[in-house]
Design an enzyme around this catalytic site. Structure first.
Site, short mmCIF file in Angstrom:
data_model
loop_
_atom_site.label_atom_id
_atom_site.label_comp_id
_atom_site.label_asym_id
_atom_site.label_seq_id
_atom_site.Cartn_x
_atom_site.Cartn_y
_atom_site.Cartn_z
N ASP A 75 0.84 -1.20 0.00
CA ASP A 75 0.00 0.00 0.00
C ASP A 75 0.88 1.24 0.00
OD1 ASP A 75 -2.78 -0.93 0.24
OD2 ASP A 75 -2.17 -1.73 2.18
N GLY A 129 -7.24 4.16 2.64
CA GLY A 129 -6.47 5.10 3.44
C GLY A 129 -6.02 4.59 4.78
N GLY A 145 -5.14 -7.47 5.93
CA GLY A 145 -4.10 -6.75 6.65
C GLY A 145 -4.14 -7.05 8.12
N ASP A 186 -10.27 -5.58 -1.10
CA ASP A 186 -9.32 -5.04 -0.11
C ASP A 186 -10.07 -4.22 0.94
OD1 ASP A 186 -7.14 -3.92 1.21
OD2 ASP A 186 -6.46 -2.74 -0.50
#
Ligand code: DX5
Ligand code: ZN
Length: 211
Positions: free
Chosen positions: A32, A139, A192, A172
């Site tokens: 990322d 973000g 993640g 994602d």
């Protein structure tokens, strides 16, 4: 289903996190990159990315959350990634950016934010190798999976089938061992915090795969 691990929110510092990911059966490292413009936070400079990911053994799946992604391609190509994915919302030059990535012999991904109409992707679907559907606002790691995401996946699967296209579909954001059950048709899943905030990366990956 392939697993791509995002290091963004981890218990450990970046290098240690990468070592731990490398030691698992994960298929890709999801890189990322945020510019503090397209998304509020900035994480790495290009030089830092090149240094940190240069020695990775697993294939890299780069996710650019930046404006003007075309400006990053020549440098990132040095990492010889499997995919470079950028956002359809991030540039007016989508086709030029796709061509630039292809010039380097790298597979192209196009990503879409949760509130962008899937219709925006249509002109490009014959040109790309992957669509990355965001299941959170891009973000930040550790956010909650948005429940419209499975419906968006179904729509895209339908478009792919009806048009005999062959791009991969990746998702994602907020994927864990429960939310993954809502999107079993994905080709690649990014995860993640479910993996990197735990002590046992491999166990978490097996849980995602239902093992
Ligand atoms: C979010 C990033 C994701 C994120 C995934 O903007 O693009 O790759 O780090 O992390 P989790 O799985 O914690 O949502
Ligand atoms: Zn990502």
């Amino acid at each position: 289903m392939k697993i791509s691990v995002s290091y963004l929110s981890s218990k450990y510092e970046k290098r240690k996190t990468l070592e731990l990911i490398e030691a698992t059966t994960a298929d890709y490292i999801h890189v990322d990159l945020m510019d503090g413009g397209f998304v509020p936070k900035k994480n790495f400079t290009i030089d830092e990315v090149l240094e940190l990911f240069n020695d990775c053994e697993k294939p890299l799946d780069i996710h650019l959350m930046v404006f003007d992604p075309i400006l990053y391609i020549d440098e990132l190509a040095k990492l010889n990634p499997e995919y470079i994915t950028f956002h359809v919302e991030a540039t007016k030059d989508v086709v030029k950016t796709i061509e630039k990535i292809k010039e380097h012999g790298i597979k192209v991904g196009l990503s879409i934010k949760p509130n962008t109409d899937l219709y925006e992707l249509m002109p490009y679907l014959t040109l790309i190798d992957l669509v990355l559907i965001m299941s959170v606002e891009p973000g930040e790691g550790g956010q909650e999976f948005l429940l419209e995401s499975p419906h968006r996946l179904q729509e895209l699967l339908k478009v792919r089938e009806e048009n005999h296209l062959s791009f991969q579909i990746e998702m994602d954001g907020g994927i864990n061992d429960e939310t993954i059950l809502l999107v079993p048709e994905l080709d690649i899943v990014v995860s993640g915090s479910f993996i990197c905030r735990s002590d046992h990366y491999q166990e978490q990956i097996y849980k995602l795969l239902g093992k």
